[in-house]
Design a protein around this motif. Structure first.
Motif, PDB file in Angstrom:
ATOM      1  N   VAL A   1      -0.228  -1.508  -0.392  1.00 29.28           N
ATOM      2  CA  VAL A   1       0.001  -0.603   0.176  1.00 29.28           C
ATOM      3  C   VAL A   1       0.806   0.981  -0.019  1.00 29.28           C
ATOM      4  CG1 VAL A   1      -0.536   0.198   2.504  1.00 29.28           C
ATOM      5  CG2 VAL A   1      -1.836   1.287   0.745  1.00 29.28           C
ATOM      6  N   ILE A   2       1.942   1.189   0.673  1.00 33.07           N
ATOM      7  CA  ILE A   2       2.849   2.805   0.905  1.00 33.07           C
ATOM      8  C   ILE A   2       3.515   2.696  -0.701  1.00 33.07           C
ATOM      9  CG2 ILE A   2       5.164   3.892   1.188  1.00 33.07           C
ATOM     10  CD1 ILE A   2       3.025   3.757   3.066  1.00 33.07           C
ATOM     11  N   GLU A   3       4.056   1.284  -1.171  1.00 30.88           N
ATOM     12  CA  GLU A   3       5.059   1.152  -2.831  1.00 30.88           C
ATOM     13  C   GLU A   3       3.567   2.197  -3.628  1.00 30.88           C
ATOM     14  OE1 GLU A   3       5.247  -2.235  -3.867  1.00 30.88           O
ATOM     15  OE2 GLU A   3       7.684  -2.541  -2.315  1.00 30.88           O
ATOM     16  N   LEU A   4       2.864   1.188  -3.355  1.00 29.50           N
ATOM     17  CA  LEU A   4       1.541   2.236  -4.730  1.00 29.50           C
ATOM     18  C   LEU A   4       1.204   3.788  -4.347  1.00 29.50           C
ATOM     19  CD1 LEU A   4      -0.889  -1.171  -5.126  1.00 29.50           C
ATOM     20  CD2 LEU A   4       1.321   0.058  -6.294  1.00 29.50           C
ATOM     21  N   ASP A   5       1.578   4.253  -3.783  1.00 35.26           N
ATOM     22  CA  ASP A   5       0.884   5.690  -2.987  1.00 35.26           C
ATOM     23  C   ASP A   5       1.283   6.757  -3.245  1.00 35.26           C
ATOM     24  OD1 ASP A   5      -0.610   6.959  -0.988  1.00 35.26           O
ATOM     25  OD2 ASP A   5       1.891   7.661  -0.146  1.00 35.26           O
ATOM     26  N   THR A   6       0.688   7.348  -3.643  1.00 33.61           N
ATOM     27  CA  THR A   6       0.907   8.702  -4.148  1.00 33.61           C
ATOM     28  C   THR A   6       1.750   9.491  -3.609  1.00 33.61           C
ATOM     29  OG1 THR A   6      -1.707   8.647  -5.253  1.00 33.61           O
ATOM     30  CG2 THR A   6       0.061  11.057  -5.191  1.00 33.61           C
ATOM     31  N   CYS A   7       1.441   9.526  -1.874  1.00 34.33           N
ATOM     32  CA  CYS A   7       2.072  10.749  -1.588  1.00 34.33           C
ATOM     33  C   CYS A   7       3.667  10.221  -1.189  1.00 34.33           C
ATOM     34  CB  CYS A   7       2.348  10.791  -0.024  1.00 34.33           C
ATOM     35  SG  CYS A   7       0.040  12.084  -0.068  1.00 34.33           S
ATOM     36  N   LEU A   8       4.293   8.374  -1.063  1.00 34.15           N
ATOM     37  CA  LEU A   8       5.563   8.213  -0.109  1.00 34.15           C
ATOM     38  C   LEU A   8       5.796   7.225  -0.949  1.00 34.15           C
ATOM     39  CD1 LEU A   8       3.650   7.548   3.336  1.00 34.15           C
ATOM     40  CD2 LEU A   8       4.905   9.898   2.538  1.00 34.15           C
TER      41      LEU A   8
ATOM     42  N   LYS B   1       9.340  16.908   0.484  1.00 35.58           N
ATOM     43  CA  LYS B   1       8.678  16.951  -0.802  1.00 35.58           C
ATOM     44  C   LYS B   1       8.253  16.456  -1.101  1.00 35.58           C
ATOM     45  CE  LYS B   1      11.240  17.831  -5.358  1.00 35.58           C
ATOM     46  NZ  LYS B   1      12.354  17.854  -5.931  1.00 35.58           N
ATOM     47  N   ASP B   2       7.745  15.145  -1.567  1.00 35.79           N
ATOM     48  CA  ASP B   2       6.654  14.763  -2.232  1.00 35.79           C
ATOM     49  C   ASP B   2       5.241  14.590  -1.771  1.00 35.79           C
ATOM     50  OD1 ASP B   2       8.553  13.620  -3.820  1.00 35.79           O
ATOM     51  OD2 ASP B   2       9.010  11.362  -3.069  1.00 35.79           O
ATOM     52  N   ILE B   3       5.067  14.343   0.008  1.00 37.35           N
ATOM     53  CA  ILE B   3       4.330  15.385   0.602  1.00 37.35           C
ATOM     54  C   ILE B   3       3.484  16.416   0.282  1.00 37.35           C
ATOM     55  CG2 ILE B   3       3.385  15.176   3.229  1.00 37.35           C
ATOM     56  CD1 ILE B   3       5.066  13.556   4.598  1.00 37.35           C
ATOM     57  N   LYS B   4       4.722  17.477   0.254  1.00 38.46           N
ATOM     58  CA  LYS B   4       4.092  18.572   0.575  1.00 38.46           C
ATOM     59  C   LYS B   4       3.562  18.864  -1.386  1.00 38.46           C
ATOM     60  CE  LYS B   4       7.695  21.323   3.382  1.00 38.46           C
ATOM     61  NZ  LYS B   4       8.431  22.315   3.330  1.00 38.46           N
ATOM     62  N   SER B   5       4.246  17.581  -2.505  1.00 34.54           N
ATOM     63  CA  SER B   5       3.410  17.735  -3.741  1.00 34.54           C
ATOM     64  C   SER B   5       1.912  17.171  -3.705  1.00 34.54           C
ATOM     65  CB  SER B   5       4.585  17.740  -4.471  1.00 34.54           C
ATOM     66  OG  SER B   5       5.126  16.033  -4.633  1.00 34.54           O
ATOM     67  N   CYS B   6       1.680  16.133  -2.952  1.00 34.31           N
ATOM     68  CA  CYS B   6       0.798  15.487  -2.802  1.00 34.31           C
ATOM     69  C   CYS B   6       0.230  15.673  -3.352  1.00 34.31           C
ATOM     70  CB  CYS B   6       1.181  13.862  -1.522  1.00 34.31           C
ATOM     71  SG  CYS B   6      -0.260  12.809  -2.123  1.00 34.31           S
ATOM     72  N   ALA B   7      -1.344  16.173  -2.864  1.00 36.87           N
ATOM     73  CA  ALA B   7      -2.083  16.883  -3.432  1.00 36.87           C
ATOM     74  C   ALA B   7      -2.273  17.404  -4.263  1.00 36.87           C
ATOM     75  CB  ALA B   7      -2.505  18.428  -2.181  1.00 36.87           C
ATOM     76  N   LYS B   8      -1.437  18.447  -5.262  1.00 35.35           N
ATOM     77  CA  LYS B   8      -1.407  17.730  -6.945  1.00 35.35           C
ATOM     78  C   LYS B   8      -2.093  17.106  -6.978  1.00 35.35           C
ATOM     79  CE  LYS B   8       0.218  23.444  -6.226  1.00 35.35           C
ATOM     80  NZ  LYS B   8       0.454  24.326  -5.864  1.00 35.35           N
ATOM     81  N   ARG B   9      -0.472  15.853  -7.296  1.00 34.52           N
ATOM     82  CA  ARG B   9      -0.303  14.901  -7.620  1.00 34.52           C
ATOM     83  C   ARG B   9      -1.607  13.922  -8.027  1.00 34.52           C
ATOM     84  NH1 ARG B   9       3.455  12.281  -5.654  1.00 34.52           N
ATOM     85  NH2 ARG B   9       4.118  13.536  -4.024  1.00 34.52           N
ATOM     86  N   ILE B  10      -1.921  14.290  -6.451  1.00 33.35           N
ATOM     87  CA  ILE B  10      -3.158  12.974  -6.377  1.00 33.35           C
ATOM     88  C   ILE B  10      -4.419  13.200  -7.435  1.00 33.35           C
ATOM     89  CG2 ILE B  10      -5.491  12.566  -5.153  1.00 33.35           C
ATOM     90  CD1 ILE B  10      -3.838  12.655  -3.197  1.00 33.35           C
ATOM     91  N   GLU B  11      -5.014  15.025  -7.453  1.00 34.12           N
ATOM     92  CA  GLU B  11      -5.629  15.686  -8.025  1.00 34.12           C
ATOM     93  C   GLU B  11      -5.420  15.888 -10.116  1.00 34.12           C
ATOM     94  OE1 GLU B  11      -8.007  18.829  -5.513  1.00 34.12           O
ATOM     95  OE2 GLU B  11      -6.195  20.019  -7.044  1.00 34.12           O
TER      96      GLU B  11
END
Length: 211
Positions: A68-75, A120-130
């Protein structure tokens, strides 16, 4: 194992985003005759933010990164794959789940780089999810740094689907020497349902327990 009580719509959204839920971990293979690397210290169930109507349970500390982490958009980009990684799953009888993932880098410099990459990845996560999921609205809140060992940072992520499911997630990232740890908490709800103060205490405990 935990009982999932979420609606089908919510489960669909969470499966797509890999926000919460439990999965079997990837077990590292140790060459014959080689000593297995020692895992860092991990949170206990009692260290998680108190749940209003349920108690926390904890799985074993397991080598590897859960799928679930390997597939996670944030992590997933920063934590997916690699050796010298361990995780532990936590759950309640209701919809609240959590996990901790810790990585031992080869050097302090490499750990600093990993810590910076996760943030860095967490900070950009919301935009990448959308961008990846047009039917999802995502928003991130930065809850600031914590004074523990070499530092820690806490974030909140809220996602809402076009079909009405809404989920809140708290992410704590910390470092002690060569070890980076991430605590990932989630449940149905919004920012108002997030136990930020208690989660900050959990994140501090997670970093203090590493060594």
């Amino acid at each position: 194992m935990p009982k999932h009580t979420r609606s089908t719509a919510t489960l669909t959204a969470l499966t797509a985003l890999a926000v919460t839920g439990l999965t079997l971990g990837t077990v590292l293979t140790v060459p014959a005759g080689a000593a297995a690397p020692k895992a860092p210290g991990f949170l206990a169930a009692k260290d998680l933010p108190p749940h209003a109507t349920s108690t926390w349970s904890a799985g074993r500390v397991t080598a590897g990164v859960p799928e679930v982490i390997e597939l996670d958009t944030c992590l997933g980009m920063a934590l997916g794959g690699g050796s010298n990684t361990w995780h532990r799953e936590f759950w309640t009888d209701l919809d609240t789940t959590a996990r901790q993932v810790s990585v031992k880098a080869s050097t302090v410099s490499a750990a600093k780089g990993r810590y910076a990459r996760v943030n860095k990845d967490i900070k950009s996560c919301a935009k990448r999810i959308e961008r990846a999921y047009p039917e999802i609205d995502a928003s991130l809140r930065d809850y600031g740094t914590l004074a523990v060992e070499e530092g820690a940072h806490v974030y909140g992520l809220h996602v809402e689907s076009a079909w009405g499911s809404t989920d809140i997630r708290l992410l704590g990232v910390g470092r002690d020497g060569r070890t980076v740890t991430v605590v990932d908490w989630g449940q149905m709800g919004n920012f108002g349902n997030a136990p930020v103060k208690a989660f900050k205490k959990t994140t501090v405990k997670a970093v203090n327990k590493l060594h």
